[in-house]
Write an enzyme that holds these catalytic residues in place. Structure first.
Site, PDB file in Angstrom:
ATOM      1  N   LYS A  70      -5.387   3.391   8.162  1.00  0.00           N
ATOM      2  CA  LYS A  70      -4.283   2.730   7.166  1.00  0.00           C
ATOM      3  C   LYS A  70      -4.798   1.859   6.314  1.00  0.00           C
ATOM      4  O   LYS A  70      -3.817   1.792   5.169  1.00  0.00           O
ATOM      5  CB  LYS A  70      -3.127   1.962   8.102  1.00  0.00           C
ATOM      6  CG  LYS A  70      -2.305   2.690   9.116  1.00  0.00           C
ATOM      7  CD  LYS A  70      -1.370   1.920   9.819  1.00  0.00           C
ATOM      8  CE  LYS A  70      -0.538   2.838  10.740  1.00  0.00           C
ATOM      9  NZ  LYS A  70       0.679   2.096  11.381  1.00  0.00           N
ATOM     10  N   ASP A 106       6.831   1.566   8.143  1.00  0.00           N
ATOM     11  CA  ASP A 106       7.098   0.766   9.276  1.00  0.00           C
ATOM     12  C   ASP A 106       8.214  -0.172   9.220  1.00  0.00           C
ATOM     13  O   ASP A 106       8.914  -0.338  10.224  1.00  0.00           O
ATOM     14  CB  ASP A 106       5.628   0.007   9.689  1.00  0.00           C
ATOM     15  CG  ASP A 106       4.625   1.043  10.210  1.00  0.00           C
ATOM     16  OD1 ASP A 106       5.189   2.069  10.727  1.00  0.00           O
ATOM     17  OD2 ASP A 106       3.444   0.490  10.135  1.00  0.00           O
TER      18      ASP A 106
END
Ligand code: ATR
Length: 296
Positions: A70, A106
């Site tokens: 990420k 997210d």
């Protein structure tokens, strides 16, 4: 059916074998009758550059990114969304001609998973257990909703304090504090809190008897307890919270909604998941029963 016009999507990670993302995305794509297919790719860190070349050459529309990439994909991005910049993490990449944009869905997935409860966050006090990447995404989302106060409790208190400082600095949000995971402090804060969110992996399969909360801590019935873990669906923490009469949520809907938010970016359209949400949940839960799946 795959044909000459089928668009390409996927997810990269290491490990990736047990990711639920292909099942989630391919289910939604099929429901919406969209001609795309979504694959998973096991990508070691030293192969990232090769894979990015491959995605470009093969005309991929987008990919998701999971552990441990990420952060390490950021140098490959032409630009970052405001969320990805603040979170310093990318979970969704959109390829458009020569522009590669990194997003992080997210926080949006977390807020969507709250449903109506989202409207009650404002001015309320929130507890976050853990101070890693997931905590960062949750805290960003909470600040956008103008919560009254955020208290981060973490095994390593310095990390909680650093995270609080980071949001004071980056989002000019003052009411955020880091604490050690100490029973008395946590109990005192819980009495007035609206919601407590576990972002640690404590209690996740296969360590299902573990809990991030000291067993001596009583959970007030007035609080909501949200565990980002979805495997198992009812962690030790959620079982205890329910026994005390608190309301609870697990991480399955956040997984679903962060994925749908990625699809919305790639397809440049909004998606109403409500008509197929119960069926999608059942589909994923059945897969969870099958294997030890990983976080996303
Ligand atoms: P993620 O991206 O999922 O948030 P992470 O960045 O590795 O993962 O963060 C994991 C969090 O869970 C951290 O807050 C970690 O606490 P430390 O900062 O003290 O390492 C917490 N965590 C993981 N295992 C834990 C355990 N056994 N007990 C308490 N906290 C734990």
């Amino acid at each position: 059916m795959i044909d000459n016009r089928t668009g390409l999507l996927g997810v990269i990670g290491d490990p990736i074998e047990h990711s639920l993302s292909p099942a989630l995305h391919n289910f939604v794509l099929e429901k919406l009758n969209l001609n795309y297919c979504y694959h998973s790719f096991h990508v070691a860190r030293d192969r990232l550059r090769d894979y990015f070349q491959g995605f470009h050459i093969l005309d991929f529309r987008g990919i998701n990114v999971t552990i441990p990439h990420k952060e390490s994909v950021i140098p490959f991005m032409t630009q970052l969304s405001p969320e990805a910049r603040i979170l310093e993490a990318v979970n969704t990449i959109h390829f458009e001609l020569n522009v590669i944009t990194g997003y992080n869905t997210d926080s949006a997935g977390f807020l969507k998973s709250l449903g109506e409860i989202r409207n009650q966050l404002k001015n309320n006090q929130i507890i976050v257990l853990g101070a890693g990447g997931s905590a960062r995404a949750i805290i960003y989302a909470l600040i956008t909703q103008q919560v009254g106060e955020i208290r981060i409790f973490n095994r390593t208190p310095a990390k909680a304090e650093n995270l609080a400082l980071c949001f004071r600095d980056k989002m000019a949000y003052r009411n955020i504090f880091g604490h050690p995971m100490k029973k008395d402090q946590l109990s005192a804060v819980m009495a007035d809190a609206f919601l407590m969110i576990n972002t640690t992996s404590v209690g996740m399969h296969p360590n299902v008897t573990a809990s991030p909360l000291d067993p001596a801590i009583e959970i007030p019935a007035s609080i909501g307890v949200y565990d980002l873990i979805y495997n198992p669906m009812k962690t030790q923490l959620l079982q205890r919270a329910q026994a005390y009469g608190a309301w609870t949520l697990n991480g399955l809907d956040m997984l679903i909604f962060q994925g749908i938010a990625a699809l919305e970016i790639w397809l440049n359209r909004s998606i109403d998941a409500q008509p197929f949400l119960p069926e999608l949940r059942r589909h994923l839960i059945a897969l969870l029963g099958d294997a030890s799946v990983q976080k996303d």
